[in-house]
Write an enzyme that holds these catalytic residues in place. Structure first.
Site, PDB file in Angstrom:
ATOM      1  N   HIS A 382       0.823  -1.212   0.000  1.00  0.00           N
ATOM      2  CA  HIS A 382       0.000   0.000   0.000  1.00  0.00           C
ATOM      3  C   HIS A 382       0.855   1.261   0.000  1.00  0.00           C
ATOM      4  O   HIS A 382       2.059   1.254   0.297  1.00  0.00           O
ATOM      5  CB  HIS A 382      -0.976   0.009   1.181  1.00  0.00           C
ATOM      6  CG  HIS A 382      -0.324   0.131   2.540  1.00  0.00           C
ATOM      7  ND1 HIS A 382      -0.014   1.334   3.115  1.00  0.00           N
ATOM      8  CD2 HIS A 382       0.066  -0.818   3.428  1.00  0.00           C
ATOM      9  CE1 HIS A 382       0.521   1.142   4.307  1.00  0.00           C
ATOM     10  NE2 HIS A 382       0.588  -0.160   4.521  1.00  0.00           N
ATOM     11  N   CYS A 401       2.494  -4.996   7.009  1.00  0.00           N
ATOM     12  CA  CYS A 401       2.235  -4.741   5.598  1.00  0.00           C
ATOM     13  C   CYS A 401       3.456  -4.070   4.956  1.00  0.00           C
ATOM     14  O   CYS A 401       4.381  -3.646   5.644  1.00  0.00           O
ATOM     15  CB  CYS A 401       1.009  -3.856   5.434  1.00  0.00           C
ATOM     16  SG  CYS A 401      -0.549  -4.702   5.775  1.00  0.00           S
TER      17      CYS A 401
END
Length: 491
Positions: A382, A401
């Site tokens: 992301h 992440c």
């Protein structure tokens, strides 16, 4: 640098249980005479047929014994001093060969040895048919050579393993003493010790001399690049720490990385994205060519980014952030309602089941792009508004992440064949600040690999990175323990 190119392409990659069914007797219903149930028919349990091992000629036995003597050592399946299997009879020799073949082709570890966040798993491999064919055609040596992973990255580690084992056998290197930073102009015994230490790995360094001159500064910069440090030419705490890692630890680090190569498929997808978790770098490959690369931010120790393989199927524009319960409870709810409102968080639900969602916009932790792929860890690639982290050399700061330095460029690359999602359409959708999931066309979906490379060969020799998760030491120990257990079982 992190390519998994094949050797012949551009270089930078039981038990069977038998269950018997229980047969219940039949009872008559109320008011009816009870009849005796027929005796159940019991099927005999047929044991599996014994495995037929190929018979070796005396010449083949001698050749195989010679080839196996140091094979496990050379392939990083055991460290110096660990004994191999005893190769007495032909049967023991064949069984040792099959065990070696499984280990070097698809990994030394047993399934029970894998940690939960080591999500890569080698494909099953039965070496017996190939070995039997090699015996029949009298091509045992060629078959053994074909077993290791067919990647230049693995070959480079194998050569590095031999070099660092040789250094270890010659006594390794001395620990450099602590003290003030060393830079051009410094003199004395610590400079002499530094020269001697650098010369072990770098043949361009003059091993004698007590003055820190311009040539020694260049040697320090080369070492810092090999260790993934900021190339300042000054020996400070970080550089000193990297130089003082014992050579035995470097050997085990190479062994661990060789094992991870064995977990990869024999042929990688032509279109793929690779993230080196330890170095925090993302690279896009088409075949053997790296067509794009960018910095990343990966999980901090305690919030490790898992190793895994998956496939990116969609891109979310203007994604909301559904905050994990642990983060909401420990980090965000304690900051109070005013902080949550100021940063566009929405409280959903009440009581112990309440959760947080950060609404799309410039402040959201996911930025403007989220790249989704199936995995059991709830991680993804992301965007992020926190761009300052990309300027650092150590970029392990996320909750697991992978944050991307240039997510817009990656999105345009993935959408390049979709006429409905060219840069103009992407920018228009982002401007609305409304969430929109865009499915990639099947032919544009791309494999993604999150990998943990802490040792690799480059044009400047062996390169090492820090082992932030301590996975190298754990993995090397598991390799040696499993090899030792296999050797004992074979006797």
């Amino acid at each position: 640098m992190y390519s998994v190119s094949k050797r012949n392409h551009l270089s930078s990659l039981f038990h069977r249980g038998v269950a018997a069914a229980a047969i219940a007797g039949l009872a008559a219903g109320p008011g009816l005479a009870q009849q005796q149930a027929p005796a159940p028919t019991v099927q005999p349990v047929v044991p599996p047929a014994p495995v037929q091992l190929p018979a070796l000629s005396p010449k083949q036995s001698a050749e195989l014994a010679r080839l196996l003597t140091d094979a496990g050592y050379e392939q990083g399946l055991r460290h110096d001093g660990a004994s191999g299997p005893r190769l007495g009879s032909d049967e023991a020799l064949v069984r040792a060969t099959l065990d070696y073949a499984r280990a070097v082709h698809s990994g030394r570890l047993d399934q029970s040895d894998f940690q939960q966040d080591w999500g890569l798993r080698p494909q099953p491999f039965d070496p017996l048919p190939g070995f039997a064919d090699a015996v029949k055609r009298d091509r045992i040596a060629a078959w053994l050579r074909s077993l290791p992973p067919p990647y230049a990255g693995y070959d480079g580690l194998q050569k590095g393993l031999a070099k660092y084992r040789d250094i270890e056998a010659k006594g390794g290197w001395a620990t450099l003493p602590a003290g003030p930073d060393l830079s051009v102009g410094a003199t004395g015994a610590r400079v002499t010790a530094l020269r001697k230490r650098l010369a072990v790995e770098d043949s361009q360094v003059a091993a004698t001399g007590a003055t820190f001159d311009a040539a020694l500064k260049e040697a320090v910069i080369r070492a810092q690049r090999r260790y993934g440090l900021r190339p300042t030419g000054t020996v400070s705490t970080g550089t000193l720490g990297a130089l003082n890692v014992p050579v035995g630890d470097r050997v085990r680090q190479i062994m661990a990385n060789m094992e991870r190569w064995r977990w990869l498929p024999a042929e990688m997808p032509a279109k793929r994205i690779q993230v080196n978790i330890a170095a925090a770098v993302l690279t896009v490959f088409e075949g053997d060519e790296a067509i794009a690369s960018m910095k990343a931010v990966t999980g901090r120790p305690g919030n490790e980014t898992p190793m895994l393989q998956s496939r990116i199927h969609s891109v979310v524009l203007n994604p909301p952030w559904n905050v994990p319960t642990s983060i909401a409870t420990k980090e965000l709810f304690p900051k109070g309602a005013a902080y949550l409102a100021r940063n566009n968080y929405k409280v959903i639900g009440t009581g112990p089941n309440r959760r947080l969602q950060q609404q799309p916009g410039p402040k959201t932790a996911l930025g403007r792009y989220k790249f989704d792929f199936q995995n059991p860890y709830a991680v993804y690639l992301h965007d992020t508004p926190a761009q300052a982290a990309f300027s650092g050399f150590s970029r392990l700061e996320s909750h697991g992440c992978v944050r991307l330095e240039k997510p817009g460029e990656l999105a345009e690359l993935l959408f390049r064949n979709d006429q409905n999602w060219q840069p103009e359409q992407i920018n228009a959708a982002l401007a609305t600040e409304k969430t929109q999931r865009v499915q990639l066309q099947p032919q544009d979906q791309v494999s993604v690999y999150l990998l943990y490379w802490t040792a690799f060969a480059g044009g400047n020799g062996m390169n090492f990175r820090a082992d932030p998760y301590s996975w190298d030491k754990k993995l090397a120990s598991k390799i040696e323990n499993r090899s030792a257990a296999t050797a004992v079982a074979s006797r």
